[in-house]
Write a protein that holds these residues in place. Structure first.
Motif, mmCIF file in Angstrom:
data_model
loop_
_atom_site.group_PDB
_atom_site.id
_atom_site.type_symbol
_atom_site.label_atom_id
_atom_site.label_comp_id
_atom_site.label_asym_id
_atom_site.label_seq_id
_atom_site.Cartn_x
_atom_site.Cartn_y
_atom_site.Cartn_z
ATOM 1 N N THR A 129 0.688 -1.320 0.265
ATOM 2 C CA THR A 129 0.168 -0.519 -0.028
ATOM 3 C C THR A 129 1.191 0.846 0.515
ATOM 4 O OG1 THR A 129 0.026 -0.255 2.596
ATOM 5 C CG2 THR A 129 -1.915 -1.787 1.443
ATOM 6 N N ARG A 135 1.415 7.075 -2.291
ATOM 7 C CA ARG A 135 1.541 8.344 -3.115
ATOM 8 C C ARG A 135 2.745 7.121 -4.173
ATOM 9 N NH1 ARG A 135 7.886 8.866 -1.707
ATOM 10 N NH2 ARG A 135 7.758 7.487 0.660
ATOM 11 N N ILE A 180 -5.195 4.470 -1.960
ATOM 12 C CA ILE A 180 -6.884 4.573 -1.740
ATOM 13 C C ILE A 180 -6.877 6.285 -1.971
ATOM 14 C CG2 ILE A 180 -8.125 5.224 0.806
ATOM 15 C CD1 ILE A 180 -6.614 3.727 1.977
#
Ligand code: SAH
Length: 240
Positions: free
Chosen positions: A80, A83, A135
């Motif tokens: 994850t 950026r 996300i």
């Protein structure tokens, strides 16, 4: 897909409250498998207080010295990140991640890897994953608290899992190779590329990173890894 086959991995977390909050978030979403890579804090009173009763998840946590060992037995790994990185890695959003995860059969183990509070994951760690999950956020304020990020991804998986049709039956002959097997093949390939002088170890450039991306993106099966390793061994024999 079995929810217990999903391992939430936190790399070098520094705040025990974040580990406790992550356990709570996981328990809310029926996930229980927590792995810590070289935690930088004690897992004591503060962590348990923030876990708000999700104690069993903290009690049963597993700890590893590095990411490679934490994901070694997993067939699919998501890293994850808030950026984008210098070398573009396959990227999905949380919903796409969850669709992929719930479509796996019950044999497949999945890792969701979360980075350090201050610096996230290194490029080298991201490049051990099959794909990166971002996300979607405010572009000017993209970094979530780590436990919040864990909450979002666990929620997406749980929600999809509730409505998922029956999981496909495993095909034991052609199952996806575990992370440690793919990593072993890539290390073998690098050795042969150096031996054949295709790769200059003094000036490797981005070749290995690009090859790693190629193989990880394509979810190699155990059979395919065996063929590729057999080819490398044959080449090595001729070099000798
Ligand atoms: N300053 C760090 C942010 C770390 S936040 C950086 O620039 O990388 C800590 C961890 O929370 C991240 O490593 C990631 O695992 C997770 N996280 C935070 N925001 C996220 C987002 N928008 N999408 C996916 N993961 C996120």
């Amino acid at each position: 897909m079995k929810l217990e086959n999903i391992r939430i991995i936190m790399v070098e977390t520094t705040h025990p409250g974040n580990i406790g909050a992550a356990a709570r978030a996981m328990n809310n979403m029926c996930l229980s498998n927590l792995g810590l890579v070289n935690p930088q804090c004690p897992i004591g009173e503060i962590a348990y207080a923030r876990a708000s009763g999700a104690n069993s998840i903290l009690d049963q946590r597993q700890t590893w010295p590095d990411l490679a060992s934490a994901i070694g037995d997993c067939e699919y790994v998501f890293a994850t990140s808030a950026r984008l990185r210098t070398l573009a890695w396959p990227q999905v959003d949380p919903a796409e991640m969850a669709d992929k995860v719930v479509a796996f059969n019950d044999q497949i183990r999945v890792a969701l890897v979360f980075g350090r509070e201050h610096s996230g994951l290194t490029n080298e760690e991201i490049q051990q994953s099959n794909a990166m999950v971002c996300i979607p956020t405010n572009p000017d304020f993209s970094s979530l608290n780590i436990a919040s990020a864990i909450q979002v991804l666990c929620y997406e998986v749980y929600r999809r899992h509730q409505f998922a049709p029956e999981t496909p039956k495993p095909d034991s002959q052609d199952t996806i190779a575990a992370s440690v097997e793919t990593a072993g093949y890539i290390a073998h390939l690098e050795k042969v590329l150096v031996e054949t002088e295709f790769l200059d170890p003094e000036q490797p450039g981005l070749i290995m990173q690009r090859l790693r991306r190629l193989y990880l993106r394509n979810e190699l099966t155990r059979n395919e890894i065996n063929i590729l390793r057999g080819m490398l061994t044959a080449i090595e024999k001729r070099i000798d």
